[in-house]
Design a protein around this motif. Structure first.
Motif, mmCIF file in Angstrom:
data_model
loop_
_atom_site.group_PDB
_atom_site.id
_atom_site.type_symbol
_atom_site.label_atom_id
_atom_site.label_comp_id
_atom_site.label_asym_id
_atom_site.label_seq_id
_atom_site.Cartn_x
_atom_site.Cartn_y
_atom_site.Cartn_z
ATOM 1 N N ASN A 162 0.840 -1.193 0.000
ATOM 2 C CA ASN A 162 0.000 0.000 0.000
ATOM 3 C C ASN A 162 0.876 1.245 0.000
ATOM 4 N N VAL A 163 0.906 1.915 -1.127
ATOM 5 C CA VAL A 163 1.604 3.196 -1.207
ATOM 6 C C VAL A 163 0.704 4.232 -0.544
ATOM 7 N N LYS A 164 1.279 5.077 0.266
ATOM 8 C CA LYS A 164 0.506 6.141 0.896
ATOM 9 C C LYS A 164 0.238 7.196 -0.176
ATOM 10 N N ALA A 165 -0.991 7.215 -0.670
ATOM 11 C CA ALA A 165 -1.342 7.959 -1.883
ATOM 12 C C ALA A 165 -1.102 9.465 -1.782
ATOM 13 N N GLY A 166 -1.105 10.010 -0.593
ATOM 14 C CA GLY A 166 -0.815 11.435 -0.440
ATOM 15 C C GLY A 166 0.602 11.804 -0.814
ATOM 16 N N THR A 167 1.477 10.810 -1.007
ATOM 17 C CA THR A 167 2.861 11.077 -1.393
ATOM 18 C C THR A 167 3.050 11.097 -2.910
ATOM 19 N N LEU A 168 1.981 10.829 -3.667
ATOM 20 C CA LEU A 168 2.068 10.906 -5.133
ATOM 21 C C LEU A 168 2.268 12.354 -5.571
ATOM 22 N N GLU A 169 2.977 12.561 -6.680
ATOM 23 C CA GLU A 169 3.124 13.915 -7.224
ATOM 24 C C GLU A 169 1.779 14.481 -7.642
ATOM 25 N N ASP A 170 0.936 13.653 -8.262
ATOM 26 C CA ASP A 170 -0.391 14.083 -8.720
ATOM 27 C C ASP A 170 -1.438 13.240 -8.011
ATOM 28 N N THR A 171 -2.239 13.873 -7.164
ATOM 29 C CA THR A 171 -3.305 13.177 -6.447
ATOM 30 C C THR A 171 -4.693 13.550 -6.970
ATOM 31 N N SER A 172 -4.746 14.364 -8.004
ATOM 32 C CA SER A 172 -6.023 14.916 -8.476
ATOM 33 C C SER A 172 -6.984 13.865 -9.016
ATOM 34 N N TRP A 173 -6.501 12.714 -9.411
ATOM 35 C CA TRP A 173 -7.325 11.676 -10.024
ATOM 36 C C TRP A 173 -7.868 10.654 -9.030
ATOM 37 N N LEU A 174 -7.374 10.698 -7.807
ATOM 38 C CA LEU A 174 -7.736 9.682 -6.822
ATOM 39 C C LEU A 174 -9.211 9.751 -6.429
ATOM 40 N N GLU A 175 -9.863 8.610 -6.462
ATOM 41 C CA GLU A 175 -11.258 8.451 -6.048
ATOM 42 C C GLU A 175 -11.343 7.085 -5.372
#
Length: 155
Positions: free
Chosen positions: A100-113
């Motif tokens: 589980n990658v901690k998604a808040g660490t992605l460069e682009d989080t705008s697509w997360l749903e």
């Protein structure tokens, strides 16, 4: 059900100070929110954002430190973080083929749903979850199959 468009691969991310960088080269398996008290503590927030991927699709550059604990299930959980700034990058069970990658660490989080929510029995009272979202009071009993199916339908 809301839809999301996955960005082009690879996905990139890293810690706050830039000492740790990573790439996700394969399609994410599922994205969900975890409301357990542990996720609340290590994120200092209401929930953790988990982008589950195959371990073979995850490459990290930079030094990481690790914490280990035994979960209610008996599995040993590892949490990997940047020793310089303390940002948690990923977590998983020892020997698991998915992490589980901690998604808040992605460069682009705008697509997360999120496909759904787990450990809602410890959800903060101010967090609202829509009636049509998948929810689990604890861990999903189906090994995340329903969340993965919802994610596949969403993407």
């Amino acid at each position: 059900m809301r839809k999301t468009v996955l960005p082009a691969l690879p996905l990139a991310g890293g810690c706050q100070c830039g000492s740790v960088r990573y790439r996700v080269t394969g399609r994410p398996v599922v994205f969900y929110l975890c409301h357990c008290s542990e996720c609340q503590r290590h994120t200092s927030s209401a929930f953790g954002e988990s982008l589950r991927i195959r371990r073979e699709d995850f490459a990290v550059e930079g030094a990481l430190a690790v914490t280990r604990r035994t979960a209610e299930s008996g599995a040993v959980r590892e949490g990997w973080f940047c020793p310089a700034c303390g940002v948690r990058i990923w977590h998983g069970s020892t020997g698991s083929v998915e992490v589980n990658v901690k998604a808040g660490t992605l460069e682009d989080t705008s697509w997360l749903e999120p496909a759904g929510h787990i450990w809602t029995r410890s959800k903060q009272p101010f967090v609202s979850i829509a009636a049509d979202e998948l929810t689990y009071a604890r861990q999903p009993d189906d090994g995340y199959a329903s969340l993965k199916q919802r994610w596949a339908e969403m993407t």
